[in-house]
Write a protein that holds these residues in place. Structure first.
Motif, PDB file in Angstrom:
ATOM      1  N   VAL A   1      13.313   9.767  -4.957  1.00  0.00           N
ATOM      2  CA  VAL A   1      13.424   8.389  -4.488  1.00  0.00           C
ATOM      3  C   VAL A   1      12.844   7.438  -5.531  1.00  0.00           C
ATOM      4  O   VAL A   1      11.751   7.660  -6.057  1.00  0.00           O
ATOM      5  N   HIS A   2      13.568   6.396  -5.832  1.00  0.00           N
ATOM      6  CA  HIS A   2      13.132   5.381  -6.807  1.00  0.00           C
ATOM      7  C   HIS A   2      11.805   4.761  -6.364  1.00  0.00           C
ATOM      8  O   HIS A   2      11.608   4.487  -5.164  1.00  0.00           O
ATOM      9  N   PRO A   3      10.875   4.523  -7.280  1.00  0.00           N
ATOM     10  CA  PRO A   3       9.562   3.972  -6.892  1.00  0.00           C
ATOM     11  C   PRO A   3       9.620   2.601  -6.229  1.00  0.00           C
ATOM     12  O   PRO A   3       8.685   2.221  -5.515  1.00  0.00           O
TER      13      PRO A   3
ATOM     14  N   GLY B   1      16.334   1.991  -5.855  1.00  0.00           N
ATOM     15  CA  GLY B   1      15.122   1.268  -5.522  1.00  0.00           C
ATOM     16  C   GLY B   1      15.364  -0.015  -4.759  1.00  0.00           C
ATOM     17  O   GLY B   1      14.647  -1.000  -4.939  1.00  0.00           O
ATOM     18  N   PHE B   2      16.371  -0.020  -3.887  1.00  0.00           N
ATOM     19  CA  PHE B   2      16.657  -1.198  -3.077  1.00  0.00           C
ATOM     20  C   PHE B   2      15.778  -1.191  -1.830  1.00  0.00           C
ATOM     21  O   PHE B   2      15.206  -0.173  -1.459  1.00  0.00           O
TER      22      PHE B   2
ATOM     23  N   ALA C   1       0.824  -1.214   0.000  1.00  0.00           N
ATOM     24  CA  ALA C   1       0.000   0.000   0.000  1.00  0.00           C
ATOM     25  C   ALA C   1       0.854   1.258   0.000  1.00  0.00           C
ATOM     26  O   ALA C   1       0.320   2.376  -0.050  1.00  0.00           O
ATOM     27  N   GLY C   2       2.185   1.087   0.071  1.00  0.00           N
ATOM     28  CA  GLY C   2       3.092   2.219  -0.031  1.00  0.00           C
ATOM     29  C   GLY C   2       3.621   2.756   1.286  1.00  0.00           C
ATOM     30  O   GLY C   2       4.166   3.863   1.330  1.00  0.00           O
ATOM     31  N   PHE C   3       3.473   1.980   2.369  1.00  0.00           N
ATOM     32  CA  PHE C   3       3.910   2.466   3.673  1.00  0.00           C
ATOM     33  C   PHE C   3       5.102   1.672   4.197  1.00  0.00           C
ATOM     34  O   PHE C   3       5.134   0.444   4.086  1.00  0.00           O
ATOM     35  N   PRO C   4       6.083   2.341   4.795  1.00  0.00           N
ATOM     36  CA  PRO C   4       7.175   1.614   5.451  1.00  0.00           C
ATOM     37  C   PRO C   4       6.648   0.908   6.690  1.00  0.00           C
ATOM     38  O   PRO C   4       5.685   1.365   7.316  1.00  0.00           O
TER      39      PRO C   4
END
Length: 321
Positions: free
Chosen positions: A166-168, A123-124, A37-40
């Motif tokens: 920031v890389h996606p 993007g790592f 969902a895009g959250f750390p």
């Protein structure tokens, strides 16, 4: 992929002895849901709850190279993003006219990326282990990374802009101990607000038995006995610090190496339990606490380890047999 930086990039893989029970699957699935969902994700829990052990297989599911950072009191922002380190020197020799030699030298500072910058650029997946052991001001750079997906570089060495997009594919997984632990700083509210925190408790019994059996090589039945002893001591609350899964593994591995039988009649096994669990459960070596732990341990060993004695008991517990 060729990257001009001194950072070690890892390939995350689940360990061959990784135990995946219903509890582990549930935590991993919840974490992956928030990441997708895009959250750390932030795995928070006391020592011995498997935070880092869980973070690595979660990272492996993402299928991206891994950058690993361990929090440290001495960290500054440059330990995360990099710094101007050394100089780049260029020299031009002009001998177009044979009687005239012209030499030009140009010296400029050279920027060297560090681990957070590398992860953001390519993007790592970033695992920031025990991130609250770093001072809060060192972690301020993460605020814009996690929210605006921009990394602020304090130099013009990266072109016309000081910002890197920031890389996606960049993903961050954090771990930490509770704030009351020694050496742990309170995290900024703004940083904590940008991540989803999963509070981890001790593993359930099935998971603990599976881990001990897988990593020590002792039988499943003996692993269950050892876990029963440690969980019983944990429930007794006669300690300063609760024993963890690490204590189970240490008892199992040591018993196997020394040839001790997981049996109430084996004096070597009883002494191993006392040595390992009394040291794990006390900070200052309180004699009173050790006596309480030893007394409780012998009751638990007698309860969980029924069977034929291997050796005569010789060990003493604070003057009592």
């Amino acid at each position: 992929m060729s990257i001009a930086h001194p950072t070690t990039v890892l390939e995350p893989r689940s360990m061959s002895d990784f135990v995946e029970t219903a509890y582990i699957k549930d935590v991993a699935a919840r974490a992956m849901g928030y990441i997708n969902a895009g959250f750390p994700v932030h795995l928070r829990g006391i020592s011995g709850t498997g935070k880092t052990t869980l973070a690595i297989p979660i990272a492996a599911k993402l299928g991206r190279p891994l950058i690993l950072i361990h929090g440290d009191e001495e960290f500054s922002t440059s330990n995360l993003i990099g710094s101007e380190n050394g100089y780049s020197i260029s020299k031009v020799r002009d001998n177009f006219i044979h009687s005239v030699l012209k030499t030009e030298e140009n010296m400029s500072k050279q920027w060297v990326d560090n681990r957070l910058t590398v992860a953001c650029k390519y993007g790592f997946t970033l695992i920031y282990d025990e991130f609250t052991r770093s001072r809060p001001e060192a972690n301020n750079v993460l605020l814009s990374v996690l929210q605006e997906r921009m990394l602020d570089i304090p130099t013009t060495g990266n072109g016309d802009s000081n910002y890197i997009k920031v890389h996606p594919d960049f993903t961050a997984i954090f771990t930490s101990n509770p704030e009351e632990y020694a050496g742990v700083h309170r995290s900024q509210d703004a940083l904590r607000d940008r991540m989803v925190t999963l509070d981890l408790d001790y593993f359930d019994e099935e998971t603990e038995v599976g881990i001990v059996h897988s990593r020590s090589g002792v039988s499943y039945e003996d692993s269950k006995k050892i876990v029963g002893i440690v969980r019983g001591l944990r429930d007794s609350e006669v300690f300063e610090f609760a024993p963890t899964i690490r204590g189970c593994q240490m008892i199992a591995k040591t018993s196997k190496v020394l040839g001790a039988s997981v049996d109430k009649g084996d004096s070597a096994f009883r002494q191993i339990c006392v040595d390992i669990l009394s040291s794990e459960t006390t900070r200052i070596g309180s004699r009173a606490t050790k006596e309480k732990v030893t007394k409780e341990l012998f009751k638990l060993i007698d309860h969980h380890c029924n069977g034929k004695a291997k050796t005569k008991i010789k060990a003493k517990a604070n003057g009592r047999r």
